[in-house]
Scaffold this active site. Structure first.
Site, short mmCIF file in Angstrom:
data_model
loop_
_atom_site.label_atom_id
_atom_site.label_comp_id
_atom_site.label_asym_id
_atom_site.label_seq_id
_atom_site.Cartn_x
_atom_site.Cartn_y
_atom_site.Cartn_z
N GLY A 1 16.60 1.37 67.97
CA GLY A 1 15.76 0.22 68.19
C GLY A 1 14.19 0.50 68.55
O GLY A 1 13.33 -0.54 68.86
N GLY A 2 13.59 1.68 68.24
CA GLY A 2 12.33 2.01 68.65
C GLY A 2 11.39 1.21 67.66
O GLY A 2 10.36 0.57 68.24
N LYS A 3 11.50 1.03 66.54
CA LYS A 3 10.71 0.41 65.41
C LYS A 3 10.91 -1.25 65.74
O LYS A 3 9.86 -2.08 65.52
CB LYS A 3 10.70 0.66 64.06
CG LYS A 3 10.24 2.00 64.03
CD LYS A 3 10.17 2.40 62.63
CE LYS A 3 9.68 3.81 62.14
NZ LYS A 3 10.59 5.03 62.65
N CYS B 1 11.24 10.03 57.47
CA CYS B 1 10.56 11.16 58.22
C CYS B 1 10.70 12.41 57.39
O CYS B 1 11.25 13.20 57.90
CB CYS B 1 11.03 11.04 59.87
SG CYS B 1 12.83 11.10 59.99
N ASP C 1 14.03 1.94 57.34
CA ASP C 1 13.77 3.14 58.04
C ASP C 1 14.99 4.26 57.69
O ASP C 1 15.70 4.30 58.57
CB ASP C 1 13.25 2.97 59.50
CG ASP C 1 13.03 4.37 60.07
OD1 ASP C 1 12.64 5.58 59.35
OD2 ASP C 1 12.89 4.23 61.37
N ASP D 1 22.56 -1.91 62.12
CA ASP D 1 22.78 -0.50 61.78
C ASP D 1 24.35 -0.40 61.69
O ASP D 1 25.15 -1.30 61.76
CB ASP D 1 22.42 0.35 63.09
CG ASP D 1 21.90 1.66 62.57
OD1 ASP D 1 20.91 2.03 62.44
OD2 ASP D 1 23.05 2.70 62.60
N CYS E 1 17.83 -0.31 59.33
CA CYS E 1 18.33 0.74 60.01
C CYS E 1 17.84 1.12 61.17
O CYS E 1 16.96 1.99 61.47
CB CYS E 1 17.99 1.87 59.09
SG CYS E 1 18.52 1.75 57.39
N ALA E 2 18.17 0.08 62.12
CA ALA E 2 17.43 -0.11 63.53
C ALA E 2 17.52 1.37 64.34
O ALA E 2 16.62 1.43 65.07
CB ALA E 2 17.82 -1.29 64.22
#
Length: 394
Positions: free
Chosen positions: A214-216, A335, A282, A234, A210-211
């Site tokens: 793309g932060g992670k 989160c 994520d 994604d 679940c990009a």
């Protein structure tokens, strides 16, 4: 704009934001931008002042008030100077009635408190409505944290991740050469810490299921030193399209992207069956851990939304399972600090998947919660997260 006119503008905006929250309309920031787009007489100081009033009112009220006026009258109970601005002037709000008290303060919708994880206490919940810090991630493959800290006045090294730097509130990092040259990226330290816990190493095959933007993914690339196979997936084309320019700015190459069709993810990933060292999930969630950044989200949440998120999270975990090779890892993140989305989701998963077991990451600073861990603003200075690292048996 006079102070009373600013207060009336905040009331009008809050009316729009409340209506949008009930009707799943545009976000507060979008509505504020639209509002001032048609009011060119409002200068930059006016816009900042009104926006600040709006968000002070939103943070005070965990449940949507009945009206913008009720929200601002409630805020005036904490800030008595605002009461004088209800002056009935041409562009100001009508005078206060003798018995007008406004909306009561609250941290969240009343029905939600019992749904938080047992490990989350009242102090954790209160910390969710403060102001979020500004963190950046240092691209360690290109520079060092010490080198980055030197030119940033007021910056401090993070406590949890070796790549994290905390900046003073409002620091214009996107105007700084460090950001333009791709040496740093804006990212909450909690996200960086969890990526550290994934255990990604050079030469591995890693899937970010679940990009999003793309932060992670970029943090994983940095941990892998660009060596190995990294696949960002994604279902949202627009979000996934933001990864390429971010990777280019950071000097990161070789990241594969896959746009997935909702409900058809497994077919698009069949070639990776039993071949992935780490699958990162994520997952979309209620976002209770990000209320500091998006306090209005509390007004949009209802039990049915949580049910939908939980069903999607379970589907994504089922999608990830066939990809993990024997001995490989599945890392689950939300989160959120709600039990159903965190420890409850993983407890159900482990009950139905006997070939997976939890693994306690090394050097753990997070708080145990069922078969996973949580981070909270109060205890760690990060957004609120639940995460679990699971290993497939050989």
């Amino acid at each position: 704009m006079k102070p009373a006119a600013r207060l009336q503008a905040a009331i009008e905006l809050l009316d729009e934001i409340i209506a949008a929250a009930h009707g799943n309309g545009a976000a507060a920031d979008t509505l504020i931008k639209r509002y001032f787009g048609g009011r060119r007489y409002a200068g930059s100081k006016d816009r900042r002042a009104v926006r600040d009033l709006v968000y002070r009112a939103i943070r005070r009220h965990g449940e949507a008030p009945v009206s913008g006026r009720a929200a601002i009258v409630g805020l005036a109970q904490d800030e008595p100077a605002l009461r004088d601005l209800f002056d009935g002037s041409e562009h100001g709000p009508a005078p206060l009635a003798g018995n007008e008290v406004g909306a009561l303060p609250s941290a969240m919708p009343h029905w939600l408190r019992a749904r938080f994880a047992d490990a989350v206490d009242d102090t954790d919940i209160e910390s969710l409505t403060g102001r979020a810090p500004l963190d950046i991630r240092v691209n360690l493959a290109r520079t060092s944290r010490e080198t980055v800290l030197d030119p940033l006045d007021g910056a401090e090294p993070g406590r949890l991740s070796p790549s994290a730097v905390r900046l003073p509130q409002g620091f214009p990092i996107e105007q700084h050469a460090l950001w333009r040259d791709g040496l740093v990226e804006i990212q909450d330290e909690g996200s960086q810490y969890i990526v550290d816990r994934c255990g990604a190493e050079p030469g591995m095959t890693v899937v970010d299921l679940c990009a999003g933007a793309g932060g992670k993914t970029l943090a994983l690339h940095d941990r892998m030193h660009g060596e190995g196979r990294l696949i960002a997936c994604d279902v949202d084309r627009k979000r996934l399209s933001r990864l390429a320019p971010r990777a280019e700015r950071a000097g990161m190459t070789g990241i594969e992207t896959r746009l997935l069709d909702p409900g058809q993810e497994s077919a698009a990933l069949a070639d990776l069956a039993d071949a992935v060292d780490i699958v990162l999930v994520d997952a979309p969630c209620s976002g209770t851990g990000t209320w500091r950044r998006n306090p209005e989200a509390r007004w949009r949440l209802d039990p049915q939304a949580i049910d939908r998120y939980a069903a999607l999270q379970a589907h994504l975990l089922d999608t990830a399972v066939p990809l993990v090779k024997p001995g490989g890892f599945l890392v689950y993140i939300v989160c959120s600090l709600l039990a159903r989305e965190g420890e409850g989701q993983i407890a159900h998963f482990l009950k139905t998947r006997s070939d997976f077991s939890k693994v306690n990451p090394a050097n753990e600073q997070a708080v145990a919660a069922g078969d996973g861990f949580i981070l909270t603003p109060a205890r760690h200075g990060t957004d609120g997260f639940f995460f679990a690292r699971l290993q497939r048996s050989c």
